[in-house]
Design an enzyme around this catalytic site. Structure first.
Site, mmCIF file in Angstrom:
data_model
loop_
_atom_site.group_PDB
_atom_site.id
_atom_site.type_symbol
_atom_site.label_atom_id
_atom_site.label_comp_id
_atom_site.label_asym_id
_atom_site.label_seq_id
_atom_site.Cartn_x
_atom_site.Cartn_y
_atom_site.Cartn_z
ATOM 1 N N ASP A 1 0.804 -1.223 0.000
ATOM 2 C CA ASP A 1 0.000 0.000 0.000
ATOM 3 C C ASP A 1 0.839 1.275 0.000
ATOM 4 O OD1 ASP A 1 -1.985 -1.844 0.311
ATOM 5 O OD2 ASP A 1 -2.809 -0.985 2.153
ATOM 6 N N HIS B 1 3.234 -2.406 3.480
ATOM 7 C CA HIS B 1 3.392 -1.053 2.929
ATOM 8 C C HIS B 1 4.713 -0.934 2.191
ATOM 9 C CE1 HIS B 1 0.250 -0.431 5.936
ATOM 10 N NE2 HIS B 1 -0.139 0.563 5.166
HETATM 11 ZN ZN LIG Z 1 -2.831 3.073 3.184
#
Ligand SMILES: [Zn+2]
Length: 245
Positions: free
Chosen positions: A48, A194
């Site tokens: 992400d 992430h």
């Molecule tokens: Zn996010």
């Protein structure tokens, strides 16, 4: 976790009917049409908040392990980093919509949510020629407005089923995140990480090495969901939403 894969009854009947009639070549085609993850040990890794500083490093590691992944991109970052966005797409990875500027959608009015989704669809399409079919709400925070709007854009909501929780600062240690990823990895999971976290990117070679030795195939979310009946706006894989960032 157990995933229920839906095979339409008509397809089962057609297969049964054709079994006695099909030539070997036709039978082979029918076998090939079976969703990949029915016959393989799949896992969907998702990254992400990019494109970001470590995108190219991440792409290199994925390529080395012949892994495909899904990137939930932030629209304003796509605008800032068109080349990185194209690199992700040309690497054969899937691009998902993660809103324009990562606001928590449950704090916004309908029109503002609509704009967050639309602007991001538009910039990803303009940059890569591909229109996302996957959406992830920041923080996993969703509501009826988000469902309605994502349905309008023919997007599926993909909050992820497991997370390394690399958004927690104390977890940002390569060895720790490697262990976490290996602990939570399981067949048919959608793992949330992430690409903005350096230690996550650095942990990936060890994670992919280990999971490869366990026989995993690293697939995009769309490939993981192949063969299921999918309704735009709904959450997949079917589960309670996972909170995260
Ligand atoms: Zn996010």
């Amino acid at each position: 976790m157990a995933l229920h894969r839906f095979v339409p009854l008509a397809a089962i009947c057609a297969l049964a009917l054709s079994a006695s009639l099909a030539s070997p070549a036709q039978a082979h085609q029918q076998r090939a049409a079976e969703p990949y993850c029915v016959t393989h040990k799949c896992i969907a890794l998702t990254f992400d908040d990019g494109p970001a500083e470590y995108t190219n490093d991440l792409l290199k590691v994925l390529k080395k392990y012949k892994a495909k992944a899904t990137f939930f991109l932030i629209g304003n970052r796509v605008k800032k980093h068109p080349k990185l966005t194209k690199n992700i797409a040309t690497g054969g990875h899937e691009l998902g919509n993660h809103t324009w500027d990562h606001k928590y959608l449950t704090d916004l009015e309908y029109k503002a949510i609509y704009d967050e989704v639309k602007k991001t669809q538009d910039i990803i399409k303009k940059t890569t020629g591909k229109t996302p079919v996957l959406f992830r709400a920041p923080g996993g925070l969703t509501n009826e407005g988000v469902r309605t709007i994502t349905a309008k854009f023919k997007l599926l909501q993909i909050p992820g089923t497991v997370s390394t929780q690399d958004y927690i600062k104390d977890y940002r240690d390569v060895e720790f995140l490697t262990g976490r990823a290996l602990d939570i990895a399981d067949q048919d999971e959608v793992m949330l990480m992430h690409e903005t976290v350096k230690q996550t990117v650095e942990s990936l070679p060890a994670v992919l090495e280990d999971l490869t030795s366990q026989g995993y195939s690293f697939v995009t979310v769309s490939k993981l969901l192949e063969g299921q009946e999918l309704i735009p706006g709904e959450i997949y894989p079917e589960q309670l939403p996972l909170s995260g960032d």
